[in-house]
Design a protein around this motif. Structure first.
Motif, PDB file in Angstrom:
ATOM      1  N   LYS A 359      20.885  19.995  77.989  1.00 57.45           N
ATOM      2  CA  LYS A 359      22.165  19.470  77.498  1.00 57.45           C
ATOM      3  C   LYS A 359      22.305  19.669  75.991  1.00 57.45           C
ATOM      4  O   LYS A 359      23.402  19.948  75.491  1.00 57.45           O
ATOM      5  N   ARG A 430      24.195  11.666  78.774  1.00 57.62           N
ATOM      6  CA  ARG A 430      25.435  12.357  78.435  1.00 57.62           C
ATOM      7  C   ARG A 430      25.801  13.380  79.509  1.00 57.62           C
ATOM      8  O   ARG A 430      24.947  14.152  79.960  1.00 57.62           O
ATOM      9  N   THR A 431      27.080  13.372  79.896  1.00 55.15           N
ATOM     10  CA  THR A 431      27.521  14.307  80.921  1.00 55.15           C
ATOM     11  C   THR A 431      28.187  15.526  80.282  1.00 55.15           C
ATOM     12  O   THR A 431      28.584  15.501  79.114  1.00 55.15           O
ATOM     13  N   ARG A 432      28.308  16.556  81.109  1.00 58.25           N
ATOM     14  CA  ARG A 432      28.984  17.770  80.635  1.00 58.25           C
ATOM     15  C   ARG A 432      30.419  17.449  80.198  1.00 58.25           C
ATOM     16  O   ARG A 432      30.891  17.933  79.167  1.00 58.25           O
ATOM     17  N   ALA A 433      31.062  16.581  80.962  1.00 55.89           N
ATOM     18  CA  ALA A 433      32.448  16.236  80.630  1.00 55.89           C
ATOM     19  C   ALA A 433      32.513  15.556  79.260  1.00 55.89           C
ATOM     20  O   ALA A 433      33.412  15.811  78.449  1.00 55.89           O
TER      21      ALA A 433
ATOM     22  N   LEU B  37      21.550  17.854  87.482  1.00 56.42           N
ATOM     23  CA  LEU B  37      21.873  18.409  86.169  1.00 56.42           C
ATOM     24  C   LEU B  37      23.253  19.056  86.212  1.00 56.42           C
ATOM     25  O   LEU B  37      23.515  19.895  87.056  1.00 56.42           O
ATOM     26  N   ASP B  38      24.155  18.635  85.290  1.00 53.32           N
ATOM     27  CA  ASP B  38      25.531  19.137  85.347  1.00 53.32           C
ATOM     28  C   ASP B  38      25.815  20.194  84.284  1.00 53.32           C
ATOM     29  O   ASP B  38      26.958  20.517  84.022  1.00 53.32           O
ATOM     30  N   VAL B  39      24.772  20.713  83.666  1.00 54.19           N
ATOM     31  CA  VAL B  39      24.951  21.871  82.770  1.00 54.19           C
ATOM     32  C   VAL B  39      24.032  22.971  83.289  1.00 54.19           C
ATOM     33  O   VAL B  39      23.124  22.695  84.074  1.00 54.19           O
ATOM     34  N   PRO B  40      24.265  24.199  82.851  1.00 57.71           N
ATOM     35  CA  PRO B  40      23.409  25.280  83.351  1.00 57.71           C
ATOM     36  C   PRO B  40      21.938  25.035  83.022  1.00 57.71           C
ATOM     37  O   PRO B  40      21.612  24.597  81.919  1.00 57.71           O
TER      38      PRO B  40
END
Lengths: 445, 500, 127
Positions: A359, A430-433, B37-40
């Motif tokens: 992240k 922390r999220t991507r959004a 995981l929400d990112v690459p």
């Protein structure tokens, strides 16, 4: 009176038994000239409900990072704390107990410290660990003092990339004359082992380094360890334990002492305190370790049991020759860390580390893409990175708070030499959004 | 109860030791799972330039229920203030109000980051200013730093301020004078601050020997470090003459504030002539001891020393808001951030709940309770210094040793069988077989009477069956430990291989 | 009763003279006062000691005492067995519990030490 269970009637009973009619007779050894002949100039006591409401008002006057979308780090991090952690910490048998000087009724505290010591050894790769220190900064300093005792040398060389507050604490302690501090300059966000080698010599007790360093970069521990070893100095490494699942432990690079700030392991930020200093070293240096140590032994019935040990190092026995003056440490924070590490396990710790690294790298790209930042450094980093903001970071921060973000830490406010730099930390929370919207909001400034 | 008791089944729960958390659960057990995981995904090897861990740490692998039961079991083997009387002298084990525990966990406090913009932590700064002002009023010393993390840390902080002060006066000094009855942290802190220690003996009344003090004082002395009320629980009646003698050679007077619980609202160290002192918030101000911390050891100083306080200091600004400031000649910092803020919130809650009168009443009751216990016990256990005491008093176990071969340690261990935490033993060092009781204001008369009764019973047991005491305790989760083995064969951590 | 062939000092060390070498340990009274010995820190071979100087430390679980050289000289041998078996000092203070051997710098210093009779009286006074 609040919190005292002694009734008026009982008070009278006690006064009669003592043989006085007025409590002030018991204070007659206090010279009249120094008796406080007036009430304390403090407000009257409050009911619990009123006290809660006053304190809640103070809490509400804050905008806590935990309620914002926070990218603040720099030594204190907003990681997820599993529910079980605080439920354990709130057990009164743990939090209302004293230091475990009576082992027969302190096995809970003692066994936990033994397990905590083991976990710290596992994270750092070292042989032995103590029961805890106050925080990362004081553990760092105690490591310098310990190295000086072991090597009988006076000078310590600290990498200028270590936390600026920690380096101030080191200087403050060094004013005692017990050690002399030399700082190795920073080049491109890291220190150069070649430069360090020019400062480390046969009068050097320790080379002290943080990796990741204050601005998030990984130092060349292998080369720095060689520099220390070549001069006969101890190699002191500070690490962020939350990354211990993904980063090679300092023991692999010849570290003699490993310290750090354990707050990321299950402890709330709490405005930076109480944190958790941890301290580990090689077996050879056990007798110079500061602070408390728990060992396993047996009782008279042959049952395995735990006890404070190697106590002759400590102040209550060795007085001015003790390895440190530390008495109270941060046992309850160590308990939180042990429960945290049990809850996440090795696999969970690795996942947290991976998520933070992935992240942080995502956010750095996203922020650079806004065109509002320059990248001042190029070295490898893990969960944290610094960017130069093309404007006034203080103004940006204030505006971003209004929009619900804590947009990193303004480094110029900590060290004028870093004016214009902003340090961003990314935790698994922390999220991507959230990162996308941070970038979008900053871009719109 | 023992497991062999015929009334209990073989697998009845035993209160004794339990398997380590590492030996609990199975390799696939998990408590919390990481979110997706929400990112690459990225290559750790690339991102971390090599340096990736190959061998995972051997951490526990347990489910939540196993964690809950493990720590529940550990908790049952502990004795805290909630478990029963805890008259541990010099430690002020008063009740820890639950109000404190709730408020320190409010998100508006626990969720604060130390580098937030100051406008967003006005409540936190205001609380620290309020606590500092309160401590200044109680001690009579106007300059306050909340930074030190514990009493010993406060001692060190003050010694470094003294060093800076003397240096600024162009008169650096070498030694600090400490009475022989002092806590071990005193000489250790003095040494860490780069001073030599000069020890002086106490006089026949257990107070500072004024002549010995004057003989030890010269212009090489930086300070006197003194606990008042002292570690015998006695207020030094010569305190003004003592601090005057110290000042007469240009030295400074430091008060170890461990015994502040005796004197709140009654007398103030600043008025006695002390230049600096620390306060143990985890003693006097009801914050929990936590099984060995975290505490907090704020330091209060005179106006003359205030310019040397470590920073940053929370301050109230002219416009009514709060900020941070540094003094001109600050010694620097003694730790990161502002101090143990979570402990400050608890202490401030205590101050708000009690108010000025309540704090004074707490001290008065602590002193009365100690005197009551002392009067009831001094006929059976010798009281070397028989004067009205402050919040604690020191008995001697010397008679039991001489007459029955029973040591103070045996008495302490026997108390455990009666469900009472032992008093502090073998401290101060100047009393033979010392037993130091501090009942605090939060023990009821019933509990105090019970402690007295048990102490008298134990004295009778010593006479009739000394071996009973030598073998005590019997009812605790474990019994007396082989401490020599713990030192000679150090087993300081579990190792994965030792489990296989 | 302390062995008659040894000399003693007021810090409770004993000395056995073997030619130009002095074997040094602590007395039975001293070990009894200390309780179970768990650790001894001794000098290295080659260290030069002056009479009255600290040459090491001896520890029980909750105490530390310094060891003082009863005579001057150079350390020629150290009892390494005490590393793994410090309890020998308790069980055999005058035998297996010996600590260091030093080559005497000034044999005349021995005259300043106590005989066993004098030491017995000295201990009776302290107890």
């Amino acid at each position: 009176m609040r919190f005292s269970p002694v009734s008026c009637e009982h008070r009278e009973t006690m006064l009669r038994a003592v043989g006085v009619t007025d409590i002030d007779e018991l204070f007659e050894s206090v010279p009249a000239a120094v008796r406080l002949g007036r009430p304390l100039d403090l407000p009257d006591g409050l009911s619990e409900m009123e006290a809660v409401s006053s304190l809640r008002a103070l809490a509400d006057a804050n905008t806590p990072a935990a309620r914002l979308v926070s990218f603040a780090g720099a030594g204190c991090y907003d990681h997820y704390i599993p529910s079980i952690v605080d439920h354990v910490v709130r057990r009164p048998e743990f939090f209302t107990a004293y230091t475990p000087y009576q082992p027969e009724v302190s096995q809970g505290t003692l066994q936990n410290i033994y397990e905590f010591q083991t976990m710290i050894c596992e994270l750092t790769g070292m042989d032995v660990a103590n029961a805890s220190m106050y925080d990362g900064a004081t553990a760092f300093v105690e490591a310098a003092l310990m190295a000086s005792r072991i090597t009988r040398r006076h000078k310590v060389v600290v990498m200028g990339s270590a936390h600026p507050e920690w380096r101030v604490v080191l200087r403050t302690y060094a004013a005692s004359g017990n050690i002399e501090v030399v700082t190795c300059p920073v080049e491109d966000g890291v220190v150069s082992p070649a430069t360090a080698a020019l400062l480390v010599d046969d009068s050097t007790a320790a080379l002290l380094v943080s990796s990741p360093n204050f601005v998030g970069h990984l130092e060349d521990l292998a080369a720095l360890g060689e520099v220390a070893q070549a001069a006969g100095a101890l190699f002191v490494v500070s690490v962020n334990p939350i990354l211990s699942g993904v980063l090679e432990p300092p023991s692999s690079f010849g570290a003699d002492i490993v310290v750090g700030e354990g707050q990321p392991l299950g402890n709330p930020m709490s405005l930076g305190g109480p944190g958790l200093g941890f301290f580990a070293c090689r077996q050879a240096h056990l007798r110079q370790l500061p602070g408390r140590i728990v060992g396993r032994t047996v009782d008279v019935d042959g049952r395995g049991a735990f006890v404070l040990t190697m106590q002759t190092r400590e102040q209550h026995i060795r007085r001015e020759k003790a390895t440190s003056n530390i008495c109270s440490n941060h046992a309850l924070n160590a308990l939180a860390a042990a429960v945290y590490l049990s809850a996440v396990g090795a696999a969970g710790l690795e996942s947290v580390g991976r998520a933070c690294v992935a992240k942080a790298h995502y956010l750095r790209e996203a922020l650079l893409a806004t065109g509002k930042f320059d990248a001042p450094y190029s070295a490898a980093f893990a969960n944290e990175f610094a960017l130069r903001y093309k404007g006034d970071p203080a103004v940006m921060h204030a505006e971003m708070v209004r929009r619900g973000f804590l947009a990193g830490v303004d480094l110029g406010a900590i060290d004028p030499g870093m004016d214009g730099l902003v340090l961003f930390a990314v935790t698994e929370k922390r999220t991507r959004a959230e990162m996308d919207s941070l970038a979008k909001e900053v871009a719109s400034l | 109860m023992t497991a062999s008791d015929a009334r209990f089944p073989k697998d009845a729960p035993v209160r004794g030791p339990r398997a380590l958390i590492f030996e609990t659960g199975s390799p696939e057990s998990r408590c919390v799972e990481a979110p997706v995981l929400d990112v690459p995904e990225i290559s750790l090897d690339e991102a971390l330039a090599g340096g990736v861990r190959t061998q995972p740490p051997a951490l526990p692998h347990v489910t939540e229920v196993e964690i809950a039961r493990h720590y529940h079991h550990l908790a049952t083997m502990n004795f805290g203030v909630d478990s029963g009387p805890y008259p541990l002298g010099s430690c002020t084990m008063k009740y820890n109000p639950r109000l404190n525990e709730d408020v320190c966990r409010l998100e508006g406090f626990a969720g604060l980051h130390p580098y937030q913009p100051l406008e967003t932590i006005q409540g936190g700064l205001g609380l620290m200013v309020g606590l500092a002002d309160t401590l200044a009023e109680i001690t009579g010393l106007p300059g306050v730093t909340l930074q030190p993390a514990a009493g010993a840390h406060g001692e060190f902080t003050a010694m470094m301020m003294f060093r800076a002060y003397h240096t600024a006066m162009g008169d650096p000094r070498k030694r600090v004078v400490i009475p022989d009855a002092a806590h071990g942290t005193n000489p250790a802190s003095v040494h860490m601050a780069g001073y030599e220690v000069t020890t002086i003996a106490s006089d026949a009344n257990g107070a500072v020997d004024l002549e010995a003090l004057k003989a030890a004082l010269d212009t090489d002395v930086a300070a006197l470090m003194l606990t008042n009320p002292n570690t015998l629980g006695l207020f030094d009646p010569n305190i003004v003459a003592i601090t005057e003698a110290v000042h007469a050679v240009g030295a400074l007077a430091y008060c170890d504030g461990a015994n502040m619980n005796a004197i709140m609202g009654k007398t103030r160290p600043g008025d006695m002539g002390f230049d600096a002192m620390h306060i143990n918030l985890h003693k006097t101000f009801s914050t929990p001891h936590g099984g060995g911390g975290p505490g907090a050891g704020p330091v209060c100083v005179t106006a003359a020393l205030a310019p040397f306080l470590p920073g940053p200091l929370p301050v109230r600004l002219d416009d009514g808001t709060y900020g941070l400031g540094w003094t001109d000649r600050s010694i620097g910092r003694v730790r990161s951030s502002f101090g143990n803020f979570g402990v400050f919130v608890r202490a401030y809650a205590y101050v708000l709940a009690l108010g000025g009168d309540g704090l004074r009443a707490a001290s008065e009751q602590a002193v009365l309770s100690a005197n009551y216990m002392k009067e009831k016990l001094k006929g059976t256990y010798p009281l070397p210094y028989d004067r009205p005491c402050m919040h604690e008093f020191v008995l001697s176990g010397s008679r039991l040793r001489k007459e029955h071969g029973v040591h103070t340690l045996d008495v302490a261990k026997r108390l455990l069988d009666y469900g009472i935490h032992p008093p502090t033993i073998y401290f101060p060092l100047i009393v033979d077989e010392s037993i130091m009781f501090e009942p605090t204001e939060t023990e009821s008369l019933e509990d105090i009477d019970r402690m007295i009764e048990v102490m008298l019973t134990i004295a009778a047991e010593a006479a009739s069956d000394p071996d009973l005491l030598h073998g005590a305790p019997y009812s605790t989760p474990v019994r007396r430990l082989d401490e020599a083995r713990a030192v000679k064969q150090p087993d300081l951590r579990w190792r994965p291989s030792s489990a296989e | 009763m302390n062995p008659a062939d040894l000399r003693y000092d007021k810090e409770h060390e004993w000395v056995r003279v073997e030619g130009d070498t002095a074997v040094i340990g602590i007395s039975d009274f001293a070990q009894d006062q200390l309780g179970e010995v768990v650790y001894v820190d001794l000098p290295s071979v080659g260290d030069v000691l002056a009479v009255g100087e600290t040459f090491g430390e001896i520890e029980s679980v909750k105490s530390v005492s310094e060891l003082f050289a009863p005579v001057s000289g150079t350390v020629v041998e150290v009892n390494d067995e005490l590393d793994s078996a410090p309890e020998s000092i308790n069980s055999d203070a005058y035998g297996a519990g010996w600590m260091v051997k030093i080559k005497l710098a000034d044999p005349a210093e021995l005259d300043g030490l106590m005989s066993s009779v004098e030491y017995d009286a000295f201990v009776a006074n302290e107890a």
